[in-house]
Scaffold this active site. Structure first.
Site, PDB file in Angstrom:
ATOM      1  N   ASP A 242       0.862  -1.180   0.000  1.00 43.25           N
ATOM      2  CA  ASP A 242       0.000   0.000   0.000  1.00 43.25           C
ATOM      3  C   ASP A 242       0.900   1.232   0.000  1.00 43.25           C
ATOM      4  OD1 ASP A 242      -2.306   1.601   0.311  1.00 43.25           O
ATOM      5  OD2 ASP A 242      -2.117   1.529   2.490  1.00 43.25           O
TER       6      ASP A 242
ATOM      7  N   ASP B  33      -0.196   5.227   1.036  1.00 37.48           N
ATOM      8  CA  ASP B  33      -0.408   6.097   2.191  1.00 37.48           C
ATOM      9  C   ASP B  33      -0.559   5.289   3.478  1.00 37.48           C
ATOM     10  OD1 ASP B  33      -0.867   8.912   0.970  1.00 37.48           O
ATOM     11  OD2 ASP B  33      -2.167   7.616  -0.225  1.00 37.48           O
TER      12      ASP B  33
ATOM     13  N   ASP C 144      -2.267  -0.404   5.957  1.00 39.06           N
ATOM     14  CA  ASP C 144      -2.584   0.194   7.255  1.00 39.06           C
ATOM     15  C   ASP C 144      -4.063   0.409   7.507  1.00 39.06           C
ATOM     16  OD1 ASP C 144      -2.676   2.342   5.240  1.00 39.06           O
ATOM     17  OD2 ASP C 144      -2.990   3.644   6.976  1.00 39.06           O
TER      18      ASP C 144
END
Length: 246
Positions: free
Chosen positions: A24, A26, A198
């Protein structure tokens, strides 16, 4: 699963001969910023990804909710596979989406107007849009109700909750679907999938990696399908750097 104390161990060392790595953007590679355009990309990150991709025989891909044009801009110098818009667009593989759902411009216009009226941040995306309420968390309920109404009126789009934001993306696309497509490519085939993310948007992909002979790495706090955890993007970058140097 978390242990009794609610903690997870750090991930094992990456195996360049056996693993495929999916990252991922961000909150995983980069720290979350007050606005999407304010993220700070370490100068050496594109080269780190390039070097690690070479060690993995090309089995490294970025999988993000960001648009492909943004990923390309922020990671200039890294030329490997990228999947943007939660799986709706891609570089280095056949683009999953053949035709944009009807009503994109009208949907974006309504979402931008709502954000302006409410004092929220609108993020334009090539395949949808998002409204961020980080600066006004008390307006979460209004934002959620509005995007749910939009999804009802524009049936080609689905609501994607994110960190302090709600996004509308093309229905039927997801990060776990992107992993399935990427894993069929020659560079990724017959390798164990390792996914790091996240956010709630990453949970399907984390679970997919766990269910297909690999593992997930949760970045930051919160319950997760991943077996392993790192505290923050800096620790993620350190883990990647150690894999390059082994």
């Amino acid at each position: 699963m978390d242990d009794f104390a609610g903690t997870k161990p750090a991930p094992p060392a990456l195996d360049p001969q056996k693993d495929a790595l999916f990252l991922d953007f961000d909150g995983c590679l980069l720290e979350i910023a007050p606005t999407p355009d304010a993220v700070q990309v370490p100068a050496d990150l594109p080269q780190l990804l390039t070097d690690l991709s070479e060690r993995l025989g090309g089995a490294l891909a970025i999988v993000s909710g960001r648009s492909l044009r943004e990923l390309t801009r922020f990671l200039a110098g890294y030329d490997g596979p990228m999947v943007g818009s939660h799986g709706a667009e891609a570089r280095g593989m056949t683009a999953p989406m053949e035709q944009m759902p009807d009503g994109l411009e009208a949907l974006q216009g309504e979402l931008a107007q709502f954000a302006s009226d409410q004092g929220l941040l609108y993020e334009d995306k090539s395949h949808g849009g998002a409204v961020h309420f980080r600066a006004h968390p008390e307006r979460q309920a209004q934002a959620e109700a509005f995007v749910q109404d939009l999804a009802h009126r524009y049936p080609g789009f689905a609501v994607q909750p994110a960190k302090m934001a709600y996004e509308l993306r093309p229905d039927g696309y997801s990060k776990d679907g992107a992993l399935a497509l990427l894993s069929a490519l020659p560079a990724f085939r017959d390798r164990a999938p390792v996914y790091a993310g996240d956010d709630t948007t990453d949970e399907p992909a984390l679970a997919w990696a766990e269910a297909h002979g690999g593992y997930g790495i949760k970045i930051g706090a919160g319950e997760s399908a991943a077996r392993f955890r790192l505290d923050a993007p800096q620790q993620m970058r350190d883990w990647l750097a150690s894999a390059r140097e082994d």
